[in-house]
Motif scaffolding. Structure first.
Motif, PDB file in Angstrom:
ATOM      1  N   LEU A   7      -8.457   7.022   3.343  1.00  0.00           N
ATOM      2  CA  LEU A   7      -7.677   7.847   4.254  1.00  0.00           C
ATOM      3  C   LEU A   7      -6.681   7.012   5.040  1.00  0.00           C
ATOM      4  O   LEU A   7      -5.541   7.436   5.275  1.00  0.00           O
ATOM      5  CB  LEU A   7      -8.621   8.582   5.216  1.00  0.00           C
ATOM      6  N   GLN A   8      -7.094   5.818   5.462  1.00  0.00           N
ATOM      7  CA  GLN A   8      -6.183   4.942   6.196  1.00  0.00           C
ATOM      8  C   GLN A   8      -4.988   4.534   5.334  1.00  0.00           C
ATOM      9  O   GLN A   8      -3.846   4.512   5.804  1.00  0.00           O
ATOM     10  CB  GLN A   8      -6.938   3.708   6.686  1.00  0.00           C
ATOM     11  N   SER A  10      -3.780   6.205   2.824  1.00  0.00           N
ATOM     12  CA  SER A  10      -2.953   7.400   2.608  1.00  0.00           C
ATOM     13  C   SER A  10      -2.065   7.657   3.813  1.00  0.00           C
ATOM     14  O   SER A  10      -0.870   7.965   3.670  1.00  0.00           O
ATOM     15  CB  SER A  10      -3.846   8.624   2.357  1.00  0.00           C
ATOM     16  N   ARG A  11      -2.656   7.519   5.019  1.00  0.00           N
ATOM     17  CA  ARG A  11      -1.843   7.710   6.224  1.00  0.00           C
ATOM     18  C   ARG A  11      -0.721   6.678   6.289  1.00  0.00           C
ATOM     19  O   ARG A  11       0.420   6.991   6.655  1.00  0.00           O
ATOM     20  CB  ARG A  11      -2.724   7.604   7.469  1.00  0.00           C
ATOM     21  N   GLN A  12      -1.052   5.439   5.905  1.00  0.00           N
ATOM     22  CA  GLN A  12      -0.050   4.393   5.952  1.00  0.00           C
ATOM     23  C   GLN A  12       1.102   4.669   4.983  1.00  0.00           C
ATOM     24  O   GLN A  12       2.275   4.437   5.300  1.00  0.00           O
ATOM     25  CB  GLN A  12      -0.694   3.039   5.608  1.00  0.00           C
ATOM     26  N   TRP A  14       2.130   7.624   3.986  1.00  0.00           N
ATOM     27  CA  TRP A  14       2.952   8.700   4.540  1.00  0.00           C
ATOM     28  C   TRP A  14       3.812   8.212   5.703  1.00  0.00           C
ATOM     29  O   TRP A  14       4.975   8.615   5.824  1.00  0.00           O
ATOM     30  CB  TRP A  14       2.058   9.860   5.004  1.00  0.00           C
ATOM     31  N   TRP A  15       3.262   7.336   6.547  1.00  0.00           N
ATOM     32  CA  TRP A  15       4.070   6.803   7.644  1.00  0.00           C
ATOM     33  C   TRP A  15       5.219   5.948   7.109  1.00  0.00           C
ATOM     34  O   TRP A  15       6.326   5.965   7.660  1.00  0.00           O
ATOM     35  CB  TRP A  15       3.196   5.982   8.594  1.00  0.00           C
TER      36      TRP A  15
END
Length: 354
Positions: A7-8, A10-12, A14-15
């Motif tokens: 999840l981390q 994936s967030r990175q 997208w950011w």
């Protein structure tokens, strides 16, 4: 934890994507990439549309019938050519490049309208001939029983032409083709006499009566591309005749501008199928036509109709005035259709009266 790590990451990702849009250079590069991808997709769609929009080539009904008979080890009997031609036309409708497009709901076929109208014209001829085959040609007289396969085939081809699902149109038409193939197999079996094809003058005249009305309707619709004043002649010749509603003595009929190409391609499809069925009739009804001295008349009708299948070099269907600067493709086709219609009326009367 593996899940938290995923999840981390994936967030990175997208950011990082969001940050890239904040940079002007990155935005320009992304815009160019999207434009290039869109252009490539549109180009592919255009190529596919041009490929799928090309009508199938004509075939020789007699050669085609002999090929089918050889593959299936059938005997060439009276009516085999006409039935095999009807089956081939129906298969072509479903199996040509792009398949059956009328009921498609996805691009690029959903953007195409010429080929679906061509398909409907072909479908009308399949429906007419299968109905004539069931009601007249396969029966010895009005009190005889209908053929068991033609009872199935005829209504199958009258199923809704644009059903996408539950059930799809293609599956219904393939059931009709299977019934025709079963009729063809029984027709060619010398050990069984339950399937018949009666090549009589009255049977051919009955189908020509339907075909001539189709040509007359197409001729009127094609001629309406430029608009014309039509006089009401529905009750001519019978002073005691009446009609359900009163109509004005004269009315102006004109095809809407957006429907001119629809009528044109429907006519081309209908005539494409009719040409093949007429050529098949020339083979199966040869003895009747020769006895009535009508073989030349049939060949002349075929020649007139073949002229409507010439290549259209214009990228659009032009709708110029009759003697104007630009061509009117609808009027050109209407002239051929009208001549064929008149000749078909004479041929039918010759078959009926001798």
């Amino acid at each position: 934890m593996p899940t938290n790590s995923f999840l981390q990451r994936s967030r990175q990702v997208w950011w990082n994507i969001i940050d890239s849009f904040r940079d002007p250079d990155s935005r320009r590069q992304i815009s160019k990439a999207l434009l290039l991808i869109t252009s490539i997709i549109l180009f592919i769609f255009i190529v596919i549309m041009l490929w799928w929009g090309n009508p199938p080539s004509a075939f020789d009904p007699e050669v085609n019938a002999r090929k089918i008979a050889s593959e299936k080890q059938h005997e060439m009997v009276t009516g085999y050519t006409s039935t095999a031609t009807l089956i081939t036309i129906a298969n072509t409708l479903l199996d040509k490049p792009g398949g059956y497009l009328t009921n498609d709901v996805m691009p690029p076929s959903v953007w195409m309208d010429n080929m679906p109208n061509w398909e409907f014209g072909v479908l009308v001829q399949i429906r007419d001939y299968s109905r004539s085959l069931r009601n007249d040609i396969s029966r010895s007289q009005s009190q005889s029983a209908e053929d068991k396969d033609l009872i199935i085939a005829e209504p199958q081809f009258n199923f809704n032409s644009d059903s996408w699902l539950f059930p799809p149109t293609e599956s219904e038409y393939r059931d009709g083709i299977k019934a025709l193939e079963s009729y063809l197999a029984r027709l060619a079996d010398p050990q069984r006499d339950e399937a018949q094809f009666y090549a009589r003058a009255d049977n051919l005249a009955a189908w020509l009566g339907i075909a001539e009305k189709r040509l007359g309707s197409l001729s009127q619709r094609l001629s309406a591309s430029v608009g014309k004043i039509q006089i009401n002649t529905a009750l001519a010749g019978d002073p005691e005749a009446h009609q359900s509603t009163l109509t004005s003595p004269e009315r102006v009929t004109k095809t809407p501008w957006l429907e001119i190409d629809d009528v044109f391609y429907e006519a081309r499809g209908s005539i494409w199928a009719m040409i093949h069925l007429l050529k098949a009739a020339e083979h199966d009804f040869a003895d009747v036509l020769q006895k009535k001295n009508a073989l030349i008349s049939l060949r002349q009708i075929i020649r007139e109709l073949e002229a409507t299948q010439a290549t259209v070099w214009s990228p659009i269907i032009l709708n110029g005035s009759g003697f104007g600067l630009f061509a009117n493709h609808s009027l050109v086709m209407a002239s051929y259709v009208s001549r064929a219609n008149a000749a078909m009326i004479d041929l039918r009367r010759l078959l009926e009266q001798g």
